[in-house]
Enzyme design. Sequence first.
Site, PDB file in Angstrom:
ATOM      1  N   LYS A  41      39.791   0.449  55.803  1.00  0.00           N
ATOM      2  CA  LYS A  41      39.396   0.264  57.205  1.00  0.00           C
ATOM      3  C   LYS A  41      37.871   0.322  57.362  1.00  0.00           C
ATOM      4  CE  LYS A  41      41.758   3.833  58.772  1.00  0.00           C
ATOM      5  NZ  LYS A  41      42.440   4.395  57.585  1.00  0.00           N
ATOM      6  N   ARG A 116      45.501   7.520  66.251  1.00  0.00           N
ATOM      7  CA  ARG A 116      46.283   8.026  65.121  1.00  0.00           C
ATOM      8  C   ARG A 116      47.523   8.788  65.562  1.00  0.00           C
ATOM      9  NH1 ARG A 116      41.552   8.405  61.040  1.00  0.00           N
ATOM     10  NH2 ARG A 116      42.475   9.442  59.269  1.00  0.00           N
ATOM     11  N   ARG A 154      37.377   7.864  44.401  1.00  0.00           N
ATOM     12  CA  ARG A 154      36.303   7.560  45.345  1.00  0.00           C
ATOM     13  C   ARG A 154      35.116   8.521  45.199  1.00  0.00           C
ATOM     14  NH1 ARG A 154      37.715   6.228  51.549  1.00  0.00           N
ATOM     15  NH2 ARG A 154      37.984   8.450  51.849  1.00  0.00           N
ATOM     16  N   ARG A 187      34.173  13.485  48.405  1.00  0.00           N
ATOM     17  CA  ARG A 187      34.382  14.031  49.738  1.00  0.00           C
ATOM     18  C   ARG A 187      35.383  15.189  49.644  1.00  0.00           C
ATOM     19  NH1 ARG A 187      35.765   9.529  54.229  1.00  0.00           N
ATOM     20  NH2 ARG A 187      37.651  10.745  54.477  1.00  0.00           N
ATOM     21  N   ARG A 198      46.884  14.060  53.880  1.00  0.00           N
ATOM     22  CA  ARG A 198      46.422  12.961  54.753  1.00  0.00           C
ATOM     23  C   ARG A 198      47.461  11.852  54.820  1.00  0.00           C
ATOM     24  NH1 ARG A 198      41.171  11.667  51.767  1.00  0.00           N
ATOM     25  NH2 ARG A 198      40.878   9.944  53.202  1.00  0.00           N
TER      26      ARG A 198
HETATM   27  P1  ADP Z   1      40.811   8.510  56.262  1.00  0.00           P
HETATM   28  O1  ADP Z   1      41.218   7.370  57.165  1.00  0.00           O
HETATM   29  O2  ADP Z   1      40.474   8.044  54.904  1.00  0.00           O
HETATM   30  O3  ADP Z   1      41.790   9.662  56.273  1.00  0.00           O
HETATM   31  P2  ADP Z   1      38.736   9.378  58.142  1.00  0.00           P
HETATM   32  O4  ADP Z   1      37.301   9.476  57.810  1.00  0.00           O
HETATM   33  O5  ADP Z   1      39.162   8.334  59.121  1.00  0.00           O
HETATM   34  O6  ADP Z   1      39.463   9.185  56.735  1.00  0.00           O
HETATM   35  O7  ADP Z   1      39.271  10.786  58.698  1.00  0.00           O
HETATM   36  C1  ADP Z   1      38.955  12.006  58.061  1.00  0.00           C
HETATM   37  C2  ADP Z   1      39.585  13.175  58.825  1.00  0.00           C
HETATM   38  O8  ADP Z   1      39.030  13.241  60.157  1.00  0.00           O
HETATM   39  C3  ADP Z   1      41.093  13.086  59.049  1.00  0.00           C
HETATM   40  O9  ADP Z   1      41.828  13.587  57.939  1.00  0.00           O
HETATM   41  C4  ADP Z   1      41.258  13.960  60.297  1.00  0.00           C
HETATM   42  O10 ADP Z   1      41.189  15.337  59.990  1.00  0.00           O
HETATM   43  C5  ADP Z   1      40.016  13.610  61.106  1.00  0.00           C
HETATM   44  N1  ADP Z   1      40.255  12.456  62.022  1.00  0.00           N
HETATM   45  C6  ADP Z   1      39.670  11.231  61.950  1.00  0.00           C
HETATM   46  N2  ADP Z   1      40.097  10.423  62.942  1.00  0.00           N
HETATM   47  C7  ADP Z   1      41.005  11.156  63.648  1.00  0.00           C
HETATM   48  C8  ADP Z   1      41.833  10.879  64.776  1.00  0.00           C
HETATM   49  N3  ADP Z   1      41.819   9.674  65.392  1.00  0.00           N
HETATM   50  N4  ADP Z   1      42.648  11.870  65.220  1.00  0.00           N
HETATM   51  C9  ADP Z   1      42.676  13.081  64.640  1.00  0.00           C
HETATM   52  N5  ADP Z   1      41.933  13.403  63.558  1.00  0.00           N
HETATM   53  C10 ADP Z   1      41.102  12.462  63.065  1.00  0.00           C
END
Ligand code: ADP
Length: 244
Positions: A41, A116, A154, A187, A198
């Site tokens: 994404k 999400r 990664r 990370r 996740r």
């Molecule tokens: P990825 O899509 O690879 O899991 P992100 O950088 O989008 O990585 O998200 C990292 C973390 O940030 C998630 O595991 C969550 O804890 C938090 N997060 C990100 N976007 C949201 C969201 N829309 N709602 C709730 N938590 C979020």
Amino acid sequence: MAREGRVENSGVPTGREAGQIPNPKPQIPALILFGPPGSGKGTQSKLLVKTLGIPQISTGDMLREHVRKGLAAGTKVEAKMKAGILVKDEVVNRLVEERLAQPDAVRGFILDGYPRTRAQAETLCGMLAAKGRDAVVIHLVVDYNVIIARLTGRRQCPVCGTLYNETSKPPKVTGVCDLEGAALIIRDDDREEVIRQRLEAYESQTRPLIEYFREKGKRLYDVDASHETPEAVFRKIEVLIRKP
Ligand code: ADP
């Protein structure tokens, strides 16, 4: 006679004087990049930013910045992110609402990692309806084993944020950023047990939104993002979002 140093009106009407906005660009539907962690994404968002000139709104990046600046002190945001658990809907919804009010989001925006949960999707649909804006959902479909390989390999540059992968996109010198020369980092949430968490959050809370988008009559396209290069995936997305 015109006095020296004074700029006289040339008399040529500009768009502004005629009460017009110079070169108004058409609005673009909200683009929702949807898919599991590791589906690309972020990579696709960056390519779309370059082509369409609209901002990427990544809730993950915004939350990480929040934590870095110490704005999330005393909250559970940092702990949840480290554990791979979703942050509270109210926190994320507020961040997105504030971001969408910025002037650069007027023409369009790319949502990366939001919504999400069902509550987030409902809030977003309300915000879009209030703005009279349509949405297109791009669902990046990726094989489970490919996701695991991508996330465990990664590496990221702590200075410029460039992403590498030990197998599919290694830096020229192992462990070192090609652009900054900085030592690459893993990370916190790319450790194996957190990756599992996740993916579980995605399966139980996020994947069901596909059905929600369908019920709401949103345009939703499945794009296979398992085996092709990011550029090839991007070409497919470009075709889809230009469909009337
Ligand atoms: P990825 O899509 O690879 O899991 P992100 O950088 O989008 O990585 O998200 C990292 C973390 O940030 C998630 O595991 C969550 O804890 C938090 N997060 C990100 N976007 C949201 C969201 N829309 N709602 C709730 N938590 C979020």
